[in-house]
Design a protein around this motif. Structure first.
Motif, PDB file in Angstrom:
ATOM      1  N   VAL A  14      -9.216 -12.545  -9.931  1.00 50.29           N
ATOM      2  CA  VAL A  14      -9.021 -12.927  -8.575  1.00 50.29           C
ATOM      3  C   VAL A  14      -7.759 -12.500  -8.238  1.00 50.29           C
ATOM      4  CG1 VAL A  14      -9.149 -14.563  -7.120  1.00 50.29           C
ATOM      5  CG2 VAL A  14     -11.132 -14.522  -8.692  1.00 50.29           C
ATOM      6  N   VAL A  15      -6.757 -12.882  -8.979  1.00 48.36           N
ATOM      7  CA  VAL A  15      -5.251 -12.494  -8.382  1.00 48.36           C
ATOM      8  C   VAL A  15      -5.144 -10.971  -8.497  1.00 48.36           C
ATOM      9  CG1 VAL A  15      -2.848 -12.616  -9.313  1.00 48.36           C
ATOM     10  CG2 VAL A  15      -4.197 -14.705  -9.232  1.00 48.36           C
ATOM     11  N   ALA A  16      -5.620 -10.350  -9.499  1.00 53.84           N
ATOM     12  CA  ALA A  16      -5.667  -8.984  -9.422  1.00 53.84           C
ATOM     13  C   ALA A  16      -6.214  -8.332  -8.291  1.00 53.84           C
ATOM     14  CB  ALA A  16      -5.999  -8.336 -10.926  1.00 53.84           C
ATOM     15  N   LEU A  17      -7.455  -8.907  -8.012  1.00 60.19           N
ATOM     16  CA  LEU A  17      -8.175  -8.052  -6.945  1.00 60.19           C
ATOM     17  C   LEU A  17      -7.301  -8.255  -5.424  1.00 60.19           C
ATOM     18  CD1 LEU A  17     -11.749  -9.112  -7.675  1.00 60.19           C
ATOM     19  CD2 LEU A  17     -10.871  -6.928  -7.462  1.00 60.19           C
ATOM     20  N   VAL A  18      -6.826  -9.495  -5.210  1.00 59.62           N
ATOM     21  CA  VAL A  18      -5.881  -9.975  -4.210  1.00 59.62           C
ATOM     22  C   VAL A  18      -4.691  -8.982  -4.114  1.00 59.62           C
ATOM     23  CG1 VAL A  18      -4.459 -11.680  -3.248  1.00 59.62           C
ATOM     24  CG2 VAL A  18      -6.573 -12.237  -4.237  1.00 59.62           C
ATOM     25  N   ALA A  19      -4.174  -8.865  -5.168  1.00 57.92           N
ATOM     26  CA  ALA A  19      -3.112  -7.981  -5.144  1.00 57.92           C
ATOM     27  C   ALA A  19      -3.198  -6.588  -4.883  1.00 57.92           C
ATOM     28  CB  ALA A  19      -2.301  -8.011  -6.725  1.00 57.92           C
ATOM     29  N   ALA A  20      -4.512  -5.962  -5.426  1.00 53.39           N
ATOM     30  CA  ALA A  20      -4.720  -4.764  -5.394  1.00 53.39           C
ATOM     31  C   ALA A  20      -5.262  -4.397  -3.716  1.00 53.39           C
ATOM     32  CB  ALA A  20      -6.229  -4.267  -6.078  1.00 53.39           C
ATOM     33  N   TYR A  21      -5.910  -5.547  -2.970  1.00 54.00           N
ATOM     34  CA  TYR A  21      -6.188  -5.486  -1.770  1.00 54.00           C
ATOM     35  C   TYR A  21      -4.833  -5.287  -0.834  1.00 54.00           C
ATOM     36  CZ  TYR A  21      -7.917  -6.661   2.947  1.00 54.00           C
ATOM     37  OH  TYR A  21      -8.109  -6.896   4.255  1.00 54.00           O
ATOM     38  N   LEU A  22      -3.894  -6.166  -1.227  1.00 54.34           N
ATOM     39  CA  LEU A  22      -2.826  -6.254  -0.246  1.00 54.34           C
ATOM     40  C   LEU A  22      -1.889  -4.785  -0.700  1.00 54.34           C
ATOM     41  CD1 LEU A  22      -1.257  -9.835  -1.284  1.00 54.34           C
ATOM     42  CD2 LEU A  22      -2.411  -8.725   1.025  1.00 54.34           C
ATOM     43  N   VAL A  23      -1.804  -4.086  -1.749  1.00 54.67           N
ATOM     44  CA  VAL A  23      -1.191  -2.946  -1.960  1.00 54.67           C
ATOM     45  C   VAL A  23      -2.151  -1.598  -1.159  1.00 54.67           C
ATOM     46  CG1 VAL A  23      -0.865  -1.017  -3.671  1.00 54.67           C
ATOM     47  CG2 VAL A  23      -0.539  -3.511  -4.296  1.00 54.67           C
ATOM     48  N   TRP A  24      -3.723  -1.827  -1.192  1.00 57.22           N
ATOM     49  CA  TRP A  24      -4.275  -0.736  -0.401  1.00 57.22           C
ATOM     50  C   TRP A  24      -4.171  -1.086   1.053  1.00 57.22           C
ATOM     51  CZ3 TRP A  24      -8.801  -1.918   2.571  1.00 57.22           C
ATOM     52  CH2 TRP A  24      -9.500  -0.803   3.119  1.00 57.22           C
ATOM     53  N   GLN A  25      -3.704  -2.165   1.661  1.00 53.26           N
ATOM     54  CA  GLN A  25      -3.606  -2.456   2.868  1.00 53.26           C
ATOM     55  C   GLN A  25      -2.224  -1.866   3.621  1.00 53.26           C
ATOM     56  OE1 GLN A  25      -5.456  -3.739   5.547  1.00 53.26           O
ATOM     57  NE2 GLN A  25      -7.394  -3.222   3.869  1.00 53.26           N
ATOM     58  N   ARG A  26      -1.382  -1.897   2.543  1.00 52.44           N
ATOM     59  CA  ARG A  26       0.212  -1.530   3.085  1.00 52.44           C
ATOM     60  C   ARG A  26      -0.048  -0.193   3.167  1.00 52.44           C
ATOM     61  NH1 ARG A  26       3.480  -3.452  -1.320  1.00 52.44           N
ATOM     62  NH2 ARG A  26       2.975  -1.502  -2.447  1.00 52.44           N
ATOM     63  N   ALA A  27       0.863   0.106   4.391  1.00 50.33           N
ATOM     64  CA  ALA A  27       1.087   1.520   4.710  1.00 50.33           C
ATOM     65  C   ALA A  27       1.913   2.351   3.621  1.00 50.33           C
ATOM     66  CB  ALA A  27       1.836   1.733   6.131  1.00 50.33           C
ATOM     67  N   PRO A  28       1.654   3.816   3.353  1.00 54.10           N
ATOM     68  CA  PRO A  28       2.374   4.267   2.350  1.00 54.10           C
ATOM     69  C   PRO A  28       3.701   4.474   2.833  1.00 54.10           C
ATOM     70  CG  PRO A  28       0.574   5.808   3.644  1.00 54.10           C
ATOM     71  CD  PRO A  28       0.424   4.257   4.076  1.00 54.10           C
ATOM     72  N   ALA A  29       4.548   4.998   1.948  1.00 56.26           N
ATOM     73  CA  ALA A  29       5.859   5.100   2.304  1.00 56.26           C
ATOM     74  C   ALA A  29       6.340   6.139   3.053  1.00 56.26           C
ATOM     75  CB  ALA A  29       6.805   4.928   1.071  1.00 56.26           C
ATOM     76  N   GLY A  30       5.445   7.290   2.921  1.00 56.84           N
ATOM     77  CA  GLY A  30       5.621   8.588   3.394  1.00 56.84           C
ATOM     78  C   GLY A  30       4.879   8.689   4.603  1.00 56.84           C
ATOM     79  N   ALA A  31       4.246   7.642   5.239  1.00 56.85           N
ATOM     80  CA  ALA A  31       3.438   7.801   6.487  1.00 56.85           C
ATOM     81  C   ALA A  31       4.225   8.693   7.595  1.00 56.85           C
ATOM     82  CB  ALA A  31       3.047   6.462   6.914  1.00 56.85           C
ATOM     83  N   PRO A  32       3.239   9.578   8.162  1.00 56.11           N
ATOM     84  CA  PRO A  32       3.758  10.459   9.389  1.00 56.11           C
ATOM     85  C   PRO A  32       4.739   9.576  10.353  1.00 56.11           C
ATOM     86  CG  PRO A  32       1.540  11.173   8.809  1.00 56.11           C
ATOM     87  CD  PRO A  32       1.932   9.779   7.988  1.00 56.11           C
ATOM     88  N   GLY A  33       5.727  10.177  10.820  1.00 54.80           N
ATOM     89  CA  GLY A  33       6.338   9.200  11.725  1.00 54.80           C
ATOM     90  C   GLY A  33       7.367   8.277  11.196  1.00 54.80           C
ATOM     91  N   ASP A  34       7.177   8.162  10.027  1.00 50.54           N
ATOM     92  CA  ASP A  34       8.006   7.004   9.268  1.00 50.54           C
ATOM     93  C   ASP A  34       9.487   6.953   9.375  1.00 50.54           C
ATOM     94  OD1 ASP A  34       8.706   5.734   6.160  1.00 50.54           O
ATOM     95  OD2 ASP A  34       7.739   4.513   7.805  1.00 50.54           O
ATOM     96  N   VAL A  35      10.027   8.359   9.464  1.00 47.84           N
ATOM     97  CA  VAL A  35      11.531   8.545   9.362  1.00 47.84           C
ATOM     98  C   VAL A  35      11.971   9.173  10.660  1.00 47.84           C
ATOM     99  CG1 VAL A  35      13.465   9.520   8.049  1.00 47.84           C
ATOM    100  CG2 VAL A  35      11.431   8.758   7.021  1.00 47.84           C
ATOM    101  N   THR A  36      13.215   8.553  11.242  1.00 49.15           N
ATOM    102  CA  THR A  36      13.481   9.221  12.451  1.00 49.15           C
ATOM    103  C   THR A  36      14.671   9.947  12.388  1.00 49.15           C
ATOM    104  OG1 THR A  36      13.141   7.079  13.689  1.00 49.15           O
ATOM    105  CG2 THR A  36      14.740   8.630  14.734  1.00 49.15           C
ATOM    106  N   VAL A  37      14.552  11.358  12.570  1.00 52.25           N
ATOM    107  CA  VAL A  37      15.414  12.368  12.289  1.00 52.25           C
ATOM    108  C   VAL A  37      16.623  12.227  13.448  1.00 52.25           C
ATOM    109  CG1 VAL A  37      15.919  14.941  11.796  1.00 52.25           C
ATOM    110  CG2 VAL A  37      14.003  13.605  11.047  1.00 52.25           C
ATOM    111  N   VAL A  38      16.266  12.311  14.627  1.00 53.44           N
ATOM    112  CA  VAL A  38      16.889  12.246  16.073  1.00 53.44           C
ATOM    113  C   VAL A  38      16.371  11.193  16.947  1.00 53.44           C
ATOM    114  CG1 VAL A  38      18.054  13.481  18.004  1.00 53.44           C
ATOM    115  CG2 VAL A  38      17.497  14.865  15.761  1.00 53.44           C
ATOM    116  N   GLU A  39      17.355  10.207  17.087  1.00 50.03           N
ATOM    117  CA  GLU A  39      16.951   9.110  17.865  1.00 50.03           C
ATOM    118  C   GLU A  39      17.514   9.070  19.404  1.00 50.03           C
ATOM    119  OE1 GLU A  39      14.761   7.062  18.985  1.00 50.03           O
ATOM    120  OE2 GLU A  39      14.863   5.704  17.091  1.00 50.03           O
ATOM    121  N   LEU A  40      16.651   9.886  20.233  1.00 48.45           N
ATOM    122  CA  LEU A  40      17.005  10.041  21.560  1.00 48.45           C
ATOM    123  C   LEU A  40      15.782  10.088  22.426  1.00 48.45           C
ATOM    124  CD1 LEU A  40      20.048  12.301  21.793  1.00 48.45           C
ATOM    125  CD2 LEU A  40      20.126  10.305  22.527  1.00 48.45           C
TER     126      LEU A  40
END
Length: 364
Positions: A14-40
């Motif tokens: 059960v703990v493993a399934l919950v952990a897997a679900y939370l990881v699956w729901q988390r946005a990937p590190a490289g999601a589009p628009g994740d990094v700001t290059v120029v903030e204006l």
């Protein structure tokens, strides 16, 4: 004992399934628009410039009207041609070139009245109206966002992603200041738009849909419309040719042709004029000249003009004129002249018949 083990294994599952679900729901590190290059904010953006080895494209706001967006298309000065080996002294048998004259022909083709082709200045840039695609693209550069930040890469990695020696550049002008980037070359970064911020060497990975419109600006970003109104949005047409003018009452709307009847006989539609105007309305520009640019040979001579009115007020007009290399047109919306396809001569000739009243011509 066995029941206790089974319960423990079930709890771990059960703990493993919950952990897997939370990881699956988390946005990937490289999601589009994740990094700001120029903030204006987009309102602070004055100009976007893309360039490669031979040409450049600029999207910029009109200084007289901040809400108007323009596209500037230009070419960069050509690089000097490499020397042609054997042109000056490679000859045998009484002056016959050892390459059959190919070297001499190349040398001759590289000059124009004694001026090397590479030394000739590029043609002036063309300023043209930006279309809806450009209007939507422009604010995506401020703030400029990337998919990922790769940090500062060593020379080997820079070469792998196509950033070493690349002639492709992106420059943003914001509030009078510029932020310059080097873009990955086509060979090294095709399909993976890496860019390196010149100020600090940081490398980013852009989304795949940001640069193609700039690379194909001539077909993707230029407004090629002749009018901003459509059939049915005018109720009168005035056609002029050779010093004569004639007014017609217009009725109907797209997608059907507009019916035209002489102003003096509004209940008698003129089929000849309707067909003529339908062909005029469907004229499509082959080439768009820039703002204030003249056709070859200077200002063309007017052949005919069509003025569109609604409620007694002018909503637009079309002027067709003859130049040394063919027919050109301009309207209330085009920033300058546009070159028309071949076959406009019949329309110019028939304009005289359209503007001649029936009583004087003895019938169409």
């Amino acid at each position: 004992m066995k029941a206790r083990d089974l319960a423990l294994q079930g709890a771990l599952a059960v703990v493993a399934l919950v952990a897997a679900y939370l990881v699956w729901q988390r946005a990937p590190a490289g999601a589009p628009g994740d990094v700001t290059v120029v903030e204006l904010p987009a309102r602070a953006l004055d100009k976007v410039r893309y360039e490669d080895e031979a040409r450049y494209v600029e999207l910029y706001r009109d200084a007289r009207d901040r809400d108007a967006l323009w596209v500037r298309l230009g070419f960069k000065p050509a690089k000097p041609l490499p020397p042609v080996e054997g042109v000056a002294d490679a000859s045998v048998d009484g002056g016959t070139s050892v390459d059959g004259g190919a070297g001499a022909a190349l040398a001759q083709g590289a000059t124009d009245a004694g001026t090397p082709a590479s030394a000739q200045p590029p043609p002036p840039p063309r300023d043209m109206r930006a279309n809806e695609v450009a209007q939507k693209l422009y604010p995506r550069f401020a703030p400029l966002r990337a998919t990922r930040s790769l940090g500062v890469l060593d020379e080997k990695k820079l070469a792998e992603v196509g950033l070493t020696g690349s002639q492709r550049k992106l420059t943003l002008t914001l509030g009078g200041k510029t932020e310059a980037f080097t873009l990955a070359s086509m060979t090294g970064g095709w399909g993976t738009p890496y860019l390196r911020r010149d100020s600090d060497g940081q490398v980013f990975l852009l989304g795949p849909a940001l640069l193609p419109d700039l690379e194909n600006a001539t077909t993707r970003l230029v407004d090629r419309r002749m009018h901003v109104f459509d059939l049915g949005e005018f109720d009168a047409v005035v056609i002029s040719s050779g010093g004569s003018s004639r007014a017609f009452v217009a009725s109907g709307k797209a997608p059907n042709p507009v019916t035209l009847a002489p102003e003096e006989s509004p209940d008698k539609p003129d089929e000849f004029t309707r067909n003529w105007h339908d062909r005029v309305w469907r004229l499509v520009p082959l080439d768009l000249l820039g703002r204030d640019e003249q056709p070859p040979g200077g200002e063309p001579k007017e052949a005919f003009r069509v003025e569109y009115r609604r409620g007694g007020k002018t909503v637009g007009e079309l002027t067709v004129a003859r130049a040394t290399d063919g027919f050109y047109a301009r309207t209330e919306h085009t920033p300058g002249w546009v070159r028309l396809h071949a076959g406009v001569d019949p329309l110019a000739a028939e304009a005289a018949r359209v503007t001649t009243p029936v009583s004087s011509a003895g019938g169409p």
